[in-house]
Design a protein around this motif. Structure first.
Motif, mmCIF file in Angstrom:
data_model
loop_
_atom_site.group_PDB
_atom_site.id
_atom_site.type_symbol
_atom_site.label_atom_id
_atom_site.label_comp_id
_atom_site.label_asym_id
_atom_site.label_seq_id
_atom_site.Cartn_x
_atom_site.Cartn_y
_atom_site.Cartn_z
ATOM 1 N N ARG A 244 40.304 39.014 39.275
ATOM 2 C CA ARG A 244 39.419 40.142 38.991
ATOM 3 C C ARG A 244 39.877 40.889 37.736
ATOM 4 O O ARG A 244 39.055 41.303 36.914
ATOM 5 C CB ARG A 244 39.368 41.086 40.194
ATOM 6 N N ASP A 298 33.848 35.224 46.353
ATOM 7 C CA ASP A 298 33.905 36.680 46.375
ATOM 8 C C ASP A 298 35.279 37.246 46.057
ATOM 9 O O ASP A 298 35.391 38.287 45.409
ATOM 10 C CB ASP A 298 33.457 37.199 47.751
ATOM 11 N N VAL A 299 36.327 36.587 46.530
ATOM 12 C CA VAL A 299 37.686 37.106 46.319
ATOM 13 C C VAL A 299 38.312 36.499 45.066
ATOM 14 O O VAL A 299 38.908 37.208 44.256
ATOM 15 C CB VAL A 299 38.577 36.840 47.547
ATOM 16 N N THR A 367 47.875 42.070 45.404
ATOM 17 C CA THR A 367 46.484 42.477 45.640
ATOM 18 C C THR A 367 45.605 41.298 46.046
ATOM 19 O O THR A 367 44.643 41.474 46.811
ATOM 20 C CB THR A 367 45.895 43.148 44.391
ATOM 21 N N LEU A 368 45.915 40.106 45.565
ATOM 22 C CA LEU A 368 45.109 38.938 45.929
ATOM 23 C C LEU A 368 45.290 38.604 47.406
ATOM 24 O O LEU A 368 44.320 38.316 48.119
ATOM 25 C CB LEU A 368 45.476 37.747 45.054
ATOM 26 N N ARG A 370 46.141 40.699 49.697
ATOM 27 C CA ARG A 370 45.457 41.777 50.420
ATOM 28 C C ARG A 370 43.970 41.475 50.542
ATOM 29 O O ARG A 370 43.396 41.562 51.627
ATOM 30 C CB ARG A 370 45.660 43.092 49.673
ATOM 31 N N ASP A 371 43.348 41.118 49.429
ATOM 32 C CA ASP A 371 41.906 40.887 49.433
ATOM 33 C C ASP A 371 41.533 39.687 50.295
ATOM 34 O O ASP A 371 40.513 39.695 50.997
ATOM 35 C CB ASP A 371 41.394 40.689 48.005
ATOM 36 N N VAL A 374 41.855 40.788 54.041
ATOM 37 C CA VAL A 374 40.741 41.629 54.450
ATOM 38 C C VAL A 374 39.469 40.799 54.619
ATOM 39 O O VAL A 374 38.705 40.966 55.586
ATOM 40 C CB VAL A 374 40.527 42.775 53.445
ATOM 41 N N ALA A 375 39.227 39.882 53.684
ATOM 42 C CA ALA A 375 38.032 39.030 53.773
ATOM 43 C C ALA A 375 38.113 38.106 54.981
ATOM 44 O O ALA A 375 37.095 37.865 55.662
ATOM 45 C CB ALA A 375 37.876 38.224 52.488
#
Length: 525
Positions: A244, A298-299, A367-368, A370-371, A374-375
Protein backbone atom coordinates in the motif's frame (compact mmCIF):
# COMPACT_ATOMS: atom_id res chain seq x y z
CA UNK A 1 4.97 -18.96 -13.34
CA UNK A 2 4.65 -16.07 -10.91
CA UNK A 3 4.13 -12.86 -12.82
CA UNK A 4 6.17 -9.76 -12.06
CA UNK A 5 4.41 -6.54 -12.94
CA UNK A 6 6.75 -3.63 -12.36
CA UNK A 7 8.99 -2.60 -15.23
CA UNK A 8 11.88 -2.08 -12.86
CA UNK A 9 12.67 -5.78 -12.77
CA UNK A 10 14.01 -5.73 -16.31
CA UNK A 11 17.74 -6.23 -16.54
CA UNK A 12 19.70 -3.06 -17.09
CA UNK A 13 17.14 -0.73 -15.51
CA UNK A 14 18.59 2.45 -14.05
CA UNK A 15 17.92 3.44 -10.46
CA UNK A 16 19.29 4.63 -7.09
CA UNK A 17 22.82 5.83 -6.52
CA UNK A 18 23.06 8.50 -3.85
CA UNK A 19 20.79 10.12 -1.32
CA UNK A 20 19.87 13.77 -1.05
CA UNK A 21 20.70 16.33 -3.67
CA UNK A 22 24.13 15.01 -4.70
CA UNK A 23 24.88 14.60 -8.38
CA UNK A 24 24.26 10.90 -9.11
CA UNK A 25 26.95 10.85 -11.78
CA UNK A 26 29.64 11.59 -9.20
CA UNK A 27 28.33 9.43 -6.36
CA UNK A 28 29.74 6.02 -5.58
CA UNK A 29 27.62 5.27 -2.52
CA UNK A 30 24.06 4.18 -1.86
CA UNK A 31 22.00 4.84 1.27
CA UNK A 32 19.23 2.37 2.14
CA UNK A 33 16.60 2.36 4.88
CA UNK A 34 16.60 -1.07 6.52
CA UNK A 35 13.65 -2.32 8.57
CA UNK A 36 15.59 -5.14 10.22
CA UNK A 37 17.92 -4.73 13.18
CA UNK A 38 21.55 -4.05 12.40
CA UNK A 39 24.40 -5.90 14.08
CA UNK A 40 23.51 -9.51 13.32
CA UNK A 41 25.96 -10.03 10.46
CA UNK A 42 26.41 -13.70 11.23
CA UNK A 43 25.49 -16.58 8.88
CA UNK A 44 24.68 -18.69 11.95
CA UNK A 45 21.76 -16.32 12.53
CA UNK A 46 20.61 -16.64 8.91
CA UNK A 47 22.48 -13.64 7.46
CA UNK A 48 23.81 -14.58 4.00
CA UNK A 49 22.23 -18.01 4.31
CA UNK A 50 21.33 -18.10 0.61
CA UNK A 51 24.60 -16.75 -0.73
CA UNK A 52 23.25 -13.19 -1.09
CA UNK A 53 25.26 -10.81 1.06
CA UNK A 54 27.75 -7.99 0.44
CA UNK A 55 30.01 -9.43 3.16
CA UNK A 56 29.98 -13.21 2.69
CA UNK A 57 30.19 -15.71 -0.14
CA UNK A 58 28.84 -19.24 -0.16
CA UNK A 59 30.25 -22.16 -2.10
CA UNK A 60 27.49 -21.47 -4.62
CA UNK A 61 25.37 -18.41 -5.39
CA UNK A 62 21.92 -18.03 -6.98
CA UNK A 63 21.81 -16.66 -10.51
CA UNK A 64 18.86 -15.85 -12.76
CA UNK A 65 17.71 -13.25 -15.26
CA UNK A 66 14.42 -12.66 -13.48
CA UNK A 67 12.13 -13.74 -10.65
CA UNK A 68 9.85 -16.06 -12.61
CA UNK A 69 11.81 -19.24 -11.89
CA UNK A 70 13.89 -20.90 -9.21
CA UNK A 71 17.42 -19.54 -9.75
CA UNK A 72 20.35 -21.58 -11.00
CA UNK A 73 22.99 -22.23 -8.35
CA UNK A 74 26.44 -21.49 -9.73
CA UNK A 75 29.97 -21.55 -8.25
CA UNK A 76 31.10 -18.72 -5.98
CA UNK A 77 33.77 -20.01 -3.57
CA UNK A 78 33.53 -23.39 -5.27
CA UNK A 79 35.77 -23.82 -8.30
CA UNK A 80 33.09 -25.86 -10.07
CA UNK A 81 29.76 -27.53 -9.48
CA UNK A 82 29.54 -30.44 -7.01
CA UNK A 83 30.67 -33.74 -8.54
CA UNK A 84 29.09 -37.02 -7.44
CA UNK A 85 31.88 -39.46 -6.52
CA UNK A 86 29.80 -42.18 -4.86
CA UNK A 87 26.17 -42.77 -3.93
CA UNK A 88 25.04 -39.74 -1.92
CA UNK A 89 28.64 -38.49 -1.78
CA UNK A 90 29.90 -35.38 -3.57
CA UNK A 91 33.20 -33.58 -3.99
CA UNK A 92 33.41 -29.80 -4.30
CA UNK A 93 36.72 -28.19 -5.35
CA UNK A 94 37.43 -24.74 -3.93
CA UNK A 95 38.90 -21.63 -5.51
CA UNK A 96 42.55 -20.79 -4.83
CA UNK A 97 43.80 -17.38 -3.76
CA UNK A 98 40.66 -16.23 -1.94
CA UNK A 99 41.11 -14.21 1.24
CA UNK A 100 38.79 -13.06 3.99
CA UNK A 101 38.42 -9.37 4.79
CA UNK A 102 40.86 -9.78 7.71
CA UNK A 103 43.56 -10.96 5.29
CA UNK A 104 43.49 -14.65 6.21
CA UNK A 105 43.35 -17.29 3.48
CA UNK A 106 40.22 -19.25 2.64
CA UNK A 107 40.46 -23.04 2.51
CA UNK A 108 38.53 -26.25 3.20
CA UNK A 109 38.92 -25.92 6.97
CA UNK A 110 36.76 -22.79 6.89
CA UNK A 111 33.97 -24.59 5.03
CA UNK A 112 34.04 -27.53 7.41
CA UNK A 113 34.06 -25.29 10.49
CA UNK A 114 31.16 -23.17 9.18
CA UNK A 115 28.89 -26.11 8.42
CA UNK A 116 29.70 -27.95 11.62
CA UNK A 117 28.91 -24.81 13.61
CA UNK A 118 25.55 -24.42 11.85
CA UNK A 119 24.36 -27.74 13.29
CA UNK A 120 26.24 -27.65 16.61
CA UNK A 121 23.77 -27.59 19.54
CA UNK A 122 26.18 -25.38 21.48
CA UNK A 123 25.92 -22.76 18.75
CA UNK A 124 22.09 -22.84 18.73
CA UNK A 125 22.15 -21.32 15.27
CA UNK A 126 18.42 -21.40 14.58
CA UNK A 127 19.08 -22.66 11.05
CA UNK A 128 20.33 -26.14 11.95
CA UNK A 129 17.30 -27.98 10.58
CA UNK A 130 17.85 -26.36 7.19
CA UNK A 131 20.93 -28.58 6.82
CA UNK A 132 19.38 -31.81 8.10
CA UNK A 133 20.02 -33.65 4.79
CA UNK A 134 23.80 -33.17 5.22
CA UNK A 135 25.35 -36.14 7.03
CA UNK A 136 28.91 -34.83 7.02
CA UNK A 137 31.33 -32.38 5.43
CA UNK A 138 35.02 -33.23 5.49
CA UNK A 139 38.13 -31.63 4.03
CA UNK A 140 39.48 -33.41 0.95
CA UNK A 141 42.85 -31.72 1.00
CA UNK A 142 43.16 -27.97 1.56
CA UNK A 143 41.20 -26.96 -1.55
CA UNK A 144 38.23 -29.33 -1.70
CA UNK A 145 35.52 -30.72 0.53
CA UNK A 146 33.72 -34.05 0.50
CA UNK A 147 30.03 -33.97 1.27
CA UNK A 148 27.83 -36.88 2.33
CA UNK A 149 24.04 -36.56 2.16
CA UNK A 150 21.14 -38.65 3.43
CA UNK A 151 19.35 -38.05 0.15
CA UNK A 152 19.89 -38.75 -3.53
CA UNK A 153 19.04 -35.12 -4.32
CA UNK A 154 21.54 -32.60 -5.64
CA UNK A 155 23.24 -30.94 -2.61
CA UNK A 156 23.53 -27.54 -4.32
CA UNK A 157 20.67 -25.81 -2.41
CA UNK A 158 22.53 -26.53 0.84
CA UNK A 159 25.80 -24.99 -0.35
CA UNK A 160 24.77 -21.31 -0.28
CA UNK A 161 25.61 -20.57 3.36
CA UNK A 162 28.07 -17.71 3.87
CA UNK A 163 31.47 -19.11 4.88
CA UNK A 164 33.26 -17.68 7.92
CA UNK A 165 36.90 -18.13 8.98
CA UNK A 166 37.42 -21.21 11.11
CA UNK A 167 39.24 -19.02 13.63
CA UNK A 168 36.06 -16.97 14.15
CA UNK A 169 33.86 -19.97 14.98
CA UNK A 170 32.95 -20.02 18.67
CA UNK A 171 31.73 -22.88 20.85
CA UNK A 172 29.01 -20.64 22.21
CA UNK A 173 25.49 -19.53 21.21
CA UNK A 174 25.62 -17.64 17.91
CA UNK A 175 23.76 -14.72 19.48
CA UNK A 176 26.96 -13.97 21.45
CA UNK A 177 29.50 -14.38 18.64
CA UNK A 178 31.84 -11.51 17.81
CA UNK A 179 30.94 -11.98 14.13
CA UNK A 180 27.53 -10.43 14.80
CA UNK A 181 29.08 -6.97 14.99
CA UNK A 182 32.55 -7.68 13.57
CA UNK A 183 31.84 -9.76 10.45
CA UNK A 184 34.66 -11.34 8.46
CA UNK A 185 33.83 -12.79 5.06
CA UNK A 186 35.19 -13.27 1.57
CA UNK A 187 32.59 -10.98 -0.02
CA UNK A 188 33.25 -7.73 -1.91
CA UNK A 189 32.49 -5.45 1.06
CA UNK A 190 33.67 -5.16 4.64
CA UNK A 191 32.02 -3.47 7.60
CA UNK A 192 33.65 -0.10 8.27
CA UNK A 193 31.48 1.10 11.15
CA UNK A 194 28.43 0.03 13.11
CA UNK A 195 26.14 2.06 15.33
CA UNK A 196 22.69 1.09 16.63
CA UNK A 197 21.02 3.04 13.82
CA UNK A 198 23.58 2.82 11.02
CA UNK A 199 25.99 0.37 9.40
CA UNK A 200 28.54 1.43 6.80
CA UNK A 201 30.06 -1.08 4.39
CA UNK A 202 32.95 -0.20 2.09
CA UNK A 203 34.30 -1.99 -0.96
CA UNK A 204 37.38 -4.14 -0.48
CA UNK A 205 40.38 -3.16 -2.59
CA UNK A 206 42.21 -6.47 -2.10
CA UNK A 207 40.03 -8.39 -4.56
CA UNK A 208 40.63 -8.83 -8.30
CA UNK A 209 37.61 -6.66 -9.16
CA UNK A 210 36.36 -3.85 -6.96
CA UNK A 211 32.68 -2.80 -7.11
CA UNK A 212 31.68 0.51 -8.65
CA UNK A 213 29.44 1.14 -5.65
CA UNK A 214 32.12 1.95 -3.11
CA UNK A 215 30.02 2.46 -0.01
CA UNK A 216 26.73 1.07 1.28
CA UNK A 217 25.03 2.85 4.17
CA UNK A 218 22.24 1.01 5.98
CA UNK A 219 20.04 3.19 8.18
CA UNK A 220 17.83 1.35 10.64
CA UNK A 221 14.24 2.55 10.22
CA UNK A 222 11.76 -0.05 11.54
CA UNK A 223 8.63 2.04 10.92
CA UNK A 224 7.09 1.59 7.46
CA UNK A 225 5.81 5.17 7.18
CA UNK A 226 9.14 6.62 8.25
CA UNK A 227 10.98 4.68 5.54
CA UNK A 228 8.53 5.93 2.94
CA UNK A 229 9.03 9.51 4.12
CA UNK A 230 12.82 9.21 3.88
CA UNK A 231 12.58 8.02 0.28
CA UNK A 232 10.17 10.81 -0.55
CA UNK A 233 12.48 13.51 0.85
CA UNK A 234 15.56 11.99 -0.80
CA UNK A 235 17.34 11.27 2.48
CA UNK A 236 17.72 7.62 1.44
CA UNK A 237 18.01 6.00 -1.97
CA UNK A 238 15.68 3.11 -1.36
CA UNK A 239 13.66 0.94 1.00
CA UNK A 240 11.38 -2.04 1.16
CA UNK A 241 7.77 -1.02 1.79
CA UNK A 242 4.40 -2.77 2.18
CA UNK A 243 2.36 -2.79 -1.05
CA UNK A 244 0.00 0.00 0.00
CA UNK A 245 2.84 2.41 0.79
CA UNK A 246 4.85 1.39 -2.27
CA UNK A 247 1.86 2.10 -4.49
CA UNK A 248 1.97 5.70 -3.32
CA UNK A 249 5.20 6.15 -5.32
CA UNK A 250 3.84 4.85 -8.62
CA UNK A 251 4.20 7.53 -11.32
CA UNK A 252 6.13 9.77 -8.94
CA UNK A 253 9.00 11.48 -10.75
CA UNK A 254 12.46 10.28 -9.79
CA UNK A 255 11.26 7.16 -7.94
CA UNK A 256 11.00 3.60 -9.27
CA UNK A 257 8.75 0.93 -7.77
CA UNK A 258 9.78 -2.73 -8.04
CA UNK A 259 7.55 -5.72 -7.40
CA UNK A 260 9.53 -8.93 -6.95
CA UNK A 261 8.03 -12.42 -6.83
CA UNK A 262 8.92 -14.65 -3.91
CA UNK A 263 8.25 -18.01 -2.31
CA UNK A 264 7.64 -16.06 0.92
CA UNK A 265 4.30 -17.18 2.33
CA UNK A 266 2.01 -15.78 4.98
CA UNK A 267 -0.33 -18.03 6.89
CA UNK A 268 -2.15 -18.71 10.14
CA UNK A 269 -0.80 -21.33 12.52
CA UNK A 270 -3.45 -23.13 14.57
CA UNK A 271 -2.95 -24.05 18.23
CA UNK A 272 -3.12 -27.62 19.52
CA UNK A 273 -4.56 -26.63 22.91
CA UNK A 274 -7.79 -25.24 21.51
CA UNK A 275 -10.79 -27.54 21.09
CA UNK A 276 -11.91 -25.87 17.88
CA UNK A 277 -8.61 -25.64 16.00
CA UNK A 278 -7.67 -29.16 17.15
CA UNK A 279 -10.64 -30.51 15.18
CA UNK A 280 -9.56 -31.57 11.66
CA UNK A 281 -13.00 -30.62 10.32
CA UNK A 282 -12.58 -27.09 11.66
CA UNK A 283 -9.16 -26.72 10.01
CA UNK A 284 -10.56 -27.93 6.69
CA UNK A 285 -13.55 -25.60 6.92
CA UNK A 286 -11.35 -22.59 7.63
CA UNK A 287 -9.19 -23.37 4.61
CA UNK A 288 -12.25 -23.57 2.39
CA UNK A 289 -14.00 -20.61 4.02
CA UNK A 290 -11.22 -18.05 3.51
CA UNK A 291 -11.26 -16.11 0.24
CA UNK A 292 -7.57 -16.01 -0.68
CA UNK A 293 -8.15 -14.15 -3.95
CA UNK A 294 -9.85 -11.35 -2.02
CA UNK A 295 -6.96 -11.19 0.45
CA UNK A 296 -4.47 -10.84 -2.40
CA UNK A 297 -6.57 -8.18 -4.12
CA UNK A 298 -7.59 -6.17 -1.06
CA UNK A 299 -4.66 -6.52 1.33
CA UNK A 300 -1.74 -7.11 -1.04
CA UNK A 301 -3.25 -4.88 -3.74
CA UNK A 302 -2.73 -7.71 -6.21
CA UNK A 303 0.97 -8.06 -5.33
CA UNK A 304 0.98 -11.73 -4.51
CA UNK A 305 -0.49 -15.13 -5.26
CA UNK A 306 -2.98 -17.24 -3.27
CA UNK A 307 -1.27 -19.97 -1.23
CA UNK A 308 -2.90 -23.22 -0.13
CA UNK A 309 0.43 -24.89 0.75
CA UNK A 310 4.08 -23.74 0.79
CA UNK A 311 4.48 -25.04 -2.79
CA UNK A 312 4.07 -22.23 -5.31
CA UNK A 313 3.52 -22.38 -9.07
CA UNK A 314 7.18 -21.51 -9.56
CA UNK A 315 8.05 -25.12 -8.69
CA UNK A 316 6.64 -26.25 -12.02
CA UNK A 317 5.61 -29.89 -12.29
CA UNK A 318 5.80 -30.33 -8.51
CA UNK A 319 2.88 -27.91 -8.12
CA UNK A 320 -0.60 -29.45 -8.18
CA UNK A 321 -3.21 -26.95 -9.33
CA UNK A 322 -6.01 -29.40 -8.46
CA UNK A 323 -4.96 -29.62 -4.79
CA UNK A 324 -5.55 -25.93 -4.03
CA UNK A 325 -8.40 -24.81 -1.78
CA UNK A 326 -11.20 -23.11 -3.70
CA UNK A 327 -13.23 -20.61 -1.70
CA UNK A 328 -16.66 -22.08 -0.97
CA UNK A 329 -18.49 -20.54 1.97
CA UNK A 330 -21.46 -22.89 1.75
CA UNK A 331 -19.26 -25.97 1.80
CA UNK A 332 -17.27 -24.61 4.76
CA UNK A 333 -20.50 -24.06 6.68
CA UNK A 334 -21.71 -27.57 5.86
CA UNK A 335 -18.45 -29.11 7.10
CA UNK A 336 -18.81 -27.27 10.40
CA UNK A 337 -22.48 -28.24 10.70
CA UNK A 338 -21.67 -31.91 10.09
CA UNK A 339 -18.93 -31.79 12.72
CA UNK A 340 -21.38 -30.49 15.31
CA UNK A 341 -20.28 -26.84 15.32
CA UNK A 342 -23.67 -25.12 15.27
CA UNK A 343 -24.35 -21.39 15.00
CA UNK A 344 -25.44 -19.69 18.21
CA UNK A 345 -27.61 -16.62 18.78
CA UNK A 346 -24.55 -14.37 18.52
CA UNK A 347 -23.55 -15.81 15.14
CA UNK A 348 -20.61 -17.78 16.56
CA UNK A 349 -20.64 -21.54 16.39
CA UNK A 350 -20.26 -23.84 19.38
CA UNK A 351 -20.11 -27.56 20.17
CA UNK A 352 -20.74 -28.92 23.63
CA UNK A 353 -20.65 -25.35 24.95
CA UNK A 354 -17.17 -24.79 23.44
CA UNK A 355 -17.10 -21.76 21.17
CA UNK A 356 -15.54 -21.84 17.71
CA UNK A 357 -13.07 -19.19 18.77
CA UNK A 358 -9.33 -18.67 19.08
CA UNK A 359 -6.88 -15.77 19.49
CA UNK A 360 -4.70 -14.78 16.52
CA UNK A 361 -1.51 -12.91 17.38
CA UNK A 362 0.66 -10.93 15.00
CA UNK A 363 3.81 -8.84 15.22
CA UNK A 364 2.50 -5.38 16.06
CA UNK A 365 5.27 -3.68 14.07
CA UNK A 366 4.30 -5.45 10.84
CA UNK A 367 1.39 -3.63 9.19
CA UNK A 368 1.01 -6.26 6.46
CA UNK A 369 0.60 -9.08 8.99
CA UNK A 370 -1.89 -6.92 10.88
CA UNK A 371 -3.95 -6.33 7.75
CA UNK A 372 -3.88 -10.00 6.80
CA UNK A 373 -4.90 -11.05 10.32
CA UNK A 374 -7.83 -8.63 10.35
CA UNK A 375 -8.96 -9.70 6.87
CA UNK A 376 -8.71 -13.39 7.82
CA UNK A 377 -10.79 -12.76 10.96
CA UNK A 378 -13.46 -10.99 8.91
CA UNK A 379 -13.57 -13.92 6.50
CA UNK A 380 -13.94 -16.41 9.36
CA UNK A 381 -16.75 -14.45 10.98
CA UNK A 382 -18.85 -15.09 7.86
CA UNK A 383 -18.77 -18.83 8.59
CA UNK A 384 -19.41 -18.42 12.31
CA UNK A 385 -15.82 -18.59 13.59
CA UNK A 386 -14.55 -15.98 16.05
CA UNK A 387 -10.92 -14.97 15.53
CA UNK A 388 -9.65 -12.50 18.12
CA UNK A 389 -6.75 -10.60 16.58
CA UNK A 390 -4.14 -8.80 18.66
CA UNK A 391 -0.80 -7.20 17.88
CA UNK A 392 2.04 -7.98 20.24
CA UNK A 393 5.76 -8.81 20.36
CA UNK A 394 7.48 -11.92 19.08
CA UNK A 395 8.56 -12.60 22.66
CA UNK A 396 4.92 -13.07 23.67
CA UNK A 397 3.95 -14.91 20.48
CA UNK A 398 6.74 -17.44 21.07
CA UNK A 399 5.28 -18.40 24.46
CA UNK A 400 1.64 -18.73 23.36
CA UNK A 401 1.63 -20.66 20.10
CA UNK A 402 0.15 -23.74 21.78
CA UNK A 403 -2.96 -21.77 22.80
CA UNK A 404 -3.14 -19.02 20.14
CA UNK A 405 -2.80 -18.82 16.40
CA UNK A 406 -0.06 -16.68 14.90
CA UNK A 407 0.23 -14.84 11.60
CA UNK A 408 3.45 -16.44 10.40
CA UNK A 409 5.68 -16.18 7.36
CA UNK A 410 7.95 -18.78 5.79
CA UNK A 411 10.00 -19.76 2.81
CA UNK A 412 13.43 -18.97 4.21
CA UNK A 413 15.25 -21.34 1.85
CA UNK A 414 13.08 -21.64 -1.27
CA UNK A 415 15.76 -22.80 -3.71
CA UNK A 416 15.16 -26.34 -2.45
CA UNK A 417 11.55 -27.47 -2.58
CA UNK A 418 12.33 -29.86 0.28
CA UNK A 419 13.45 -26.98 2.49
CA UNK A 420 10.39 -25.00 1.43
CA UNK A 421 7.97 -27.74 2.46
CA UNK A 422 9.44 -30.14 5.02
CA UNK A 423 9.57 -28.01 8.18
CA UNK A 424 6.28 -26.31 7.37
CA UNK A 425 4.24 -29.51 6.99
CA UNK A 426 6.09 -32.30 8.81
CA UNK A 427 5.39 -33.05 12.44
CA UNK A 428 7.97 -31.42 14.64
CA UNK A 429 11.45 -32.92 14.88
CA UNK A 430 14.29 -32.26 17.33
CA UNK A 431 15.58 -28.67 16.97
CA UNK A 432 12.53 -27.58 14.97
CA UNK A 433 11.99 -23.84 14.86
CA UNK A 434 9.08 -22.77 17.07
CA UNK A 435 7.43 -21.58 13.85
CA UNK A 436 7.59 -24.99 12.11
CA UNK A 437 4.08 -26.48 12.19
CA UNK A 438 3.44 -25.07 15.71
CA UNK A 439 0.25 -27.10 16.20
CA UNK A 440 2.13 -30.30 15.28
CA UNK A 441 -0.87 -31.46 13.26
CA UNK A 442 -0.57 -33.81 10.30
CA UNK A 443 -2.60 -36.01 7.97
CA UNK A 444 -2.30 -39.80 7.70
CA UNK A 445 0.65 -40.69 5.48
CA UNK A 446 1.92 -37.12 5.11
CA UNK A 447 5.09 -37.49 7.20
CA UNK A 448 6.05 -40.65 5.33
CA UNK A 449 5.57 -38.96 1.96
CA UNK A 450 7.61 -35.92 3.05
CA UNK A 451 10.41 -38.22 4.24
CA UNK A 452 10.39 -40.12 0.95
CA UNK A 453 10.49 -36.90 -1.09
CA UNK A 454 13.40 -35.58 0.99
CA UNK A 455 15.42 -38.73 0.33
CA UNK A 456 14.81 -38.82 -3.41
CA UNK A 457 16.52 -37.24 -6.38
CA UNK A 458 14.93 -34.46 -8.38
CA UNK A 459 12.87 -35.62 -11.34
CA UNK A 460 9.40 -36.72 -12.48
CA UNK A 461 9.02 -39.33 -9.73
CA UNK A 462 9.71 -36.77 -7.00
CA UNK A 463 7.47 -34.21 -8.67
CA UNK A 464 4.72 -36.80 -8.36
CA UNK A 465 5.53 -37.24 -4.65
CA UNK A 466 5.16 -33.51 -4.07
CA UNK A 467 1.85 -33.46 -5.91
CA UNK A 468 0.75 -36.34 -3.69
CA UNK A 469 1.88 -34.37 -0.61
CA UNK A 470 -0.42 -31.52 -1.63
CA UNK A 471 -3.32 -33.91 -2.20
CA UNK A 472 -2.89 -35.52 1.23
CA UNK A 473 -2.54 -32.14 2.92
CA UNK A 474 -5.65 -30.77 1.19
CA UNK A 475 -7.79 -33.45 2.83
CA UNK A 476 -6.58 -32.66 6.37
CA UNK A 477 -4.65 -29.38 6.59
CA UNK A 478 -2.61 -28.40 9.63
CA UNK A 479 -2.82 -24.62 9.24
CA UNK A 480 -4.19 -21.97 6.88
CA UNK A 481 -1.72 -20.72 4.28
CA UNK A 482 -2.97 -17.47 2.77
CA UNK A 483 -0.67 -15.97 0.16
CA UNK A 484 2.77 -15.76 -1.39
CA UNK A 485 3.67 -12.11 -1.09
CA UNK A 486 5.49 -10.18 -3.79
CA UNK A 487 8.08 -7.96 -2.16
CA UNK A 488 7.80 -4.28 -3.02
CA UNK A 489 10.65 -1.79 -3.08
CA UNK A 490 11.02 1.88 -3.90
CA UNK A 491 14.23 3.56 -5.07
CA UNK A 492 15.20 7.02 -6.25
CA UNK A 493 16.41 6.88 -9.86
CA UNK A 494 19.94 8.13 -10.31
CA UNK A 495 21.59 6.24 -13.12
CA UNK A 496 22.93 2.79 -12.29
CA UNK A 497 22.54 -0.35 -14.41
CA UNK A 498 22.08 -3.61 -12.49
CA UNK A 499 20.91 -7.19 -12.63
CA UNK A 500 17.20 -7.92 -12.44
CA UNK A 501 15.90 -9.08 -9.04
CA UNK A 502 15.52 -12.82 -8.55
CA UNK A 503 12.95 -15.03 -6.81
CA UNK A 504 13.23 -14.05 -3.16
CA UNK A 505 13.00 -15.90 0.17
CA UNK A 506 11.07 -14.90 3.27
CA UNK A 507 13.90 -12.75 4.62
CA UNK A 508 14.40 -9.86 2.25
CA UNK A 509 14.91 -6.24 3.31
CA UNK A 510 17.37 -4.15 1.34
CA UNK A 511 19.88 -6.99 1.03
CA UNK A 512 17.48 -8.17 -1.68
CA UNK A 513 15.30 -6.40 -4.24
CA UNK A 514 17.21 -4.26 -6.75
CA UNK A 515 20.28 -4.40 -4.46
CA UNK A 516 20.76 -8.17 -4.22
CA UNK A 517 23.88 -8.10 -6.38
CA UNK A 518 25.47 -4.71 -5.76
CA UNK A 519 28.88 -5.79 -7.12
CA UNK A 520 27.23 -6.05 -10.55
CA UNK A 521 26.10 -2.42 -10.53
CA UNK A 522 27.69 -0.14 -13.09
CA UNK A 523 27.09 3.54 -13.92
CA UNK A 524 24.62 3.98 -16.73
CA UNK A 525 26.30 5.07 -19.93
Amino acid sequence: MIVVIAAMVLAGVALGGCAGEQDAATSDQIVLAESQDLGQFNPMLGYGQLGVSPIYDGLLVPAADGDDRVPDLVPALAASAPERIAPRTWRVPLKDGVTFSDGTAFDAADVVATYRAAVDPKVASGISTDFAPIVSIEADGPQAIRLTMNTDADPSPYLLLGIVPSEKVEAAPAARWALNTEPVGTGPYRLESLDPDQAVLVARDDRPESPAVRKIVYTHVPDDNSRAQLVQTGEVDGAGLPPRLADGFVDRAGVDVAEVASADWRGVSLPARNAFTADPAARLAMNIGVDRDALVDDVLLGKGEPASTPIAKVYGDAFDADAQFAHDRSRAESILDDAGWRTGSDGIRARNRVRASFPLLYNAEDTLRRDLAVAFAASMKKIGVEVLTRGTSWDEIDTKMDTAGALLGGGATPYSIDSQVYDALHTRVPDSSPYSNPGNFTAPGLDEMLDAARESATGPENDERYRRIQQIYARQPSQVFLAFVHHTYVARSTGWNHDAPILEPHSHGVTWGPWWNLPSWAPAS
